[in-house]
Design a protein around this motif. Structure first.
Motif, PDB file in Angstrom:
ATOM      1  N   THR A  19      20.197 -21.977  49.310  1.00  0.00           N
ATOM      2  CA  THR A  19      21.713 -21.424  48.572  1.00  0.00           C
ATOM      3  C   THR A  19      21.250 -19.739  48.220  1.00  0.00           C
ATOM      4  O   THR A  19      21.312 -18.901  48.198  1.00  0.00           O
ATOM      5  CB  THR A  19      22.121 -22.183  47.405  1.00  0.00           C
ATOM      6  OG1 THR A  19      23.102 -23.106  48.365  1.00  0.00           O
ATOM      7  CG2 THR A  19      23.299 -21.191  47.108  1.00  0.00           C
ATOM      8  N   ALA A  20      19.433 -20.557  46.965  1.00  0.00           N
ATOM      9  CA  ALA A  20      18.616 -19.998  46.507  1.00  0.00           C
ATOM     10  C   ALA A  20      18.584 -18.104  47.640  1.00  0.00           C
ATOM     11  O   ALA A  20      18.507 -17.322  46.571  1.00  0.00           O
ATOM     12  CB  ALA A  20      17.382 -19.942  46.032  1.00  0.00           C
ATOM     13  N   LEU A  21      17.956 -18.127  48.641  1.00  0.00           N
ATOM     14  CA  LEU A  21      17.403 -17.301  49.187  1.00  0.00           C
ATOM     15  C   LEU A  21      18.046 -16.570  50.165  1.00  0.00           C
ATOM     16  O   LEU A  21      18.583 -15.491  50.112  1.00  0.00           O
ATOM     17  CB  LEU A  21      16.557 -17.944  50.908  1.00  0.00           C
ATOM     18  CG  LEU A  21      14.908 -18.150  50.022  1.00  0.00           C
ATOM     19  CD1 LEU A  21      15.219 -19.001  51.152  1.00  0.00           C
ATOM     20  CD2 LEU A  21      14.801 -17.636  49.541  1.00  0.00           C
ATOM     21  N   SER A  22      19.540 -17.005  49.874  1.00  0.00           N
ATOM     22  CA  SER A  22      21.114 -16.066  50.275  1.00  0.00           C
ATOM     23  C   SER A  22      21.461 -15.155  49.182  1.00  0.00           C
ATOM     24  O   SER A  22      21.724 -14.286  49.320  1.00  0.00           O
ATOM     25  CB  SER A  22      22.205 -17.393  50.472  1.00  0.00           C
ATOM     26  OG  SER A  22      22.767 -17.449  49.381  1.00  0.00           O
ATOM     27  N   LEU A  23      21.397 -15.249  48.163  1.00  0.00           N
ATOM     28  CA  LEU A  23      20.860 -15.008  46.492  1.00  0.00           C
ATOM     29  C   LEU A  23      20.187 -14.112  47.078  1.00  0.00           C
ATOM     30  O   LEU A  23      20.110 -12.718  46.066  1.00  0.00           O
ATOM     31  CB  LEU A  23      21.319 -15.427  45.321  1.00  0.00           C
ATOM     32  CG  LEU A  23      22.762 -16.663  45.612  1.00  0.00           C
ATOM     33  CD1 LEU A  23      22.759 -17.567  44.680  1.00  0.00           C
ATOM     34  CD2 LEU A  23      24.087 -16.025  45.569  1.00  0.00           C
ATOM     35  N   GLY A  29       8.480 -16.639  46.116  1.00  0.00           N
ATOM     36  CA  GLY A  29       8.219 -17.791  45.590  1.00  0.00           C
ATOM     37  C   GLY A  29       9.032 -19.195  46.004  1.00  0.00           C
ATOM     38  O   GLY A  29       8.542 -20.220  46.670  1.00  0.00           O
ATOM     39  N   ASP A  30      10.395 -18.710  46.177  1.00  0.00           N
ATOM     40  CA  ASP A  30      11.315 -19.476  46.396  1.00  0.00           C
ATOM     41  C   ASP A  30      11.190 -19.107  48.322  1.00  0.00           C
ATOM     42  O   ASP A  30      11.224 -20.606  49.178  1.00  0.00           O
ATOM     43  CB  ASP A  30      13.228 -18.376  47.006  1.00  0.00           C
ATOM     44  CG  ASP A  30      13.470 -18.707  45.865  1.00  0.00           C
ATOM     45  OD1 ASP A  30      12.939 -19.349  44.852  1.00  0.00           O
ATOM     46  OD2 ASP A  30      14.383 -18.372  45.498  1.00  0.00           O
ATOM     47  N   TRP A  31      10.624 -18.462  49.487  1.00  0.00           N
ATOM     48  CA  TRP A  31      10.053 -18.669  50.655  1.00  0.00           C
ATOM     49  C   TRP A  31       9.175 -19.744  50.633  1.00  0.00           C
ATOM     50  O   TRP A  31       9.057 -20.704  51.632  1.00  0.00           O
ATOM     51  CB  TRP A  31       9.975 -17.517  51.380  1.00  0.00           C
ATOM     52  CG  TRP A  31      10.983 -16.868  51.275  1.00  0.00           C
ATOM     53  CD1 TRP A  31      11.395 -15.203  51.249  1.00  0.00           C
ATOM     54  CD2 TRP A  31      11.823 -16.636  52.571  1.00  0.00           C
ATOM     55  NE1 TRP A  31      12.430 -14.726  51.897  1.00  0.00           N
ATOM     56  CE2 TRP A  31      12.267 -15.411  52.274  1.00  0.00           C
ATOM     57  CE3 TRP A  31      12.126 -18.121  54.009  1.00  0.00           C
ATOM     58  CZ2 TRP A  31      14.025 -16.336  54.070  1.00  0.00           C
ATOM     59  CZ3 TRP A  31      12.785 -17.973  54.883  1.00  0.00           C
ATOM     60  CH2 TRP A  31      13.587 -17.205  54.998  1.00  0.00           C
ATOM     61  N   GLU A  32       8.386 -20.050  49.615  1.00  0.00           N
ATOM     62  CA  GLU A  32       6.816 -20.682  49.784  1.00  0.00           C
ATOM     63  C   GLU A  32       7.586 -21.883  49.660  1.00  0.00           C
ATOM     64  O   GLU A  32       7.655 -22.644  50.083  1.00  0.00           O
ATOM     65  CB  GLU A  32       5.767 -20.237  48.557  1.00  0.00           C
ATOM     66  CG  GLU A  32       5.140 -19.123  48.586  1.00  0.00           C
ATOM     67  CD  GLU A  32       4.268 -18.425  47.426  1.00  0.00           C
ATOM     68  OE1 GLU A  32       4.235 -19.001  46.357  1.00  0.00           O
ATOM     69  OE2 GLU A  32       3.414 -17.418  48.207  1.00  0.00           O
ATOM     70  N   GLU A  53       7.163 -15.672  56.029  1.00  0.00           N
ATOM     71  CA  GLU A  53       7.828 -14.318  55.057  1.00  0.00           C
ATOM     72  C   GLU A  53       6.943 -14.229  54.071  1.00  0.00           C
ATOM     73  O   GLU A  53       7.394 -13.298  53.413  1.00  0.00           O
ATOM     74  CB  GLU A  53       9.672 -14.949  54.870  1.00  0.00           C
ATOM     75  CG  GLU A  53      10.379 -14.644  54.326  1.00  0.00           C
ATOM     76  CD  GLU A  53      10.682 -12.886  55.549  1.00  0.00           C
ATOM     77  OE1 GLU A  53      10.869 -12.251  54.379  1.00  0.00           O
ATOM     78  OE2 GLU A  53      10.601 -12.845  56.471  1.00  0.00           O
ATOM     79  N   ALA A  54       7.272 -15.432  52.906  1.00  0.00           N
ATOM     80  CA  ALA A  54       6.983 -15.383  52.147  1.00  0.00           C
ATOM     81  C   ALA A  54       5.235 -14.270  51.622  1.00  0.00           C
ATOM     82  O   ALA A  54       5.089 -13.623  51.102  1.00  0.00           O
ATOM     83  CB  ALA A  54       5.743 -16.447  51.186  1.00  0.00           C
ATOM     84  N   ASP A  55       4.650 -14.405  51.983  1.00  0.00           N
ATOM     85  CA  ASP A  55       3.604 -13.700  52.936  1.00  0.00           C
ATOM     86  C   ASP A  55       3.747 -12.207  52.658  1.00  0.00           C
ATOM     87  O   ASP A  55       3.228 -11.170  52.255  1.00  0.00           O
ATOM     88  CB  ASP A  55       2.539 -14.217  54.026  1.00  0.00           C
ATOM     89  CG  ASP A  55       0.899 -13.235  54.012  1.00  0.00           C
ATOM     90  OD1 ASP A  55       0.115 -13.268  52.344  1.00  0.00           O
ATOM     91  OD2 ASP A  55       0.814 -13.167  55.063  1.00  0.00           O
TER      92      ASP A  55
END
Length: 76
Positions: A19-23, A29-32, A53-55
């Motif tokens: 949900t956080a990543l959709s926003l 940090g969220d990808w990590e 993706e985080a990288d």
């Protein structure tokens, strides 16, 4: 998601981080965090993709984690 992860509530943590990543899909940090959750769930390929993706977004620990994952896979 981080609190749920620390409580080992991995499925709810995955839902929260998704949900956080959709926003905010550019939050490294969220990808990590998603990578850590997926790794805890044994979804190693998806975990590696999240770390990548985080990288790509400039995540600070993603490179270390991804290299650690790749090394552990090579040792199998």
């Amino acid at each position: 998601a981080g609190v749920l992860f620390r409580q080992k509530a991995y499925q709810p943590a995955l839902a929260a981080i998704s949900t956080a990543l959709s926003l905010d899909p550019r939050n490294a940090g969220d990808w990590e965090t998603k990578g850590k959750i997926l790794q805890a769930l044994g979804q190693n390929e998806a975990s590696a993709e999240a770390y990548e993706e985080a990288d790509a977004l400039g995540g600070s620990i993603a490179t270390i984690l991804r290299k650690g994952y790749r090394k552990s896979e090579a040792e199998k």
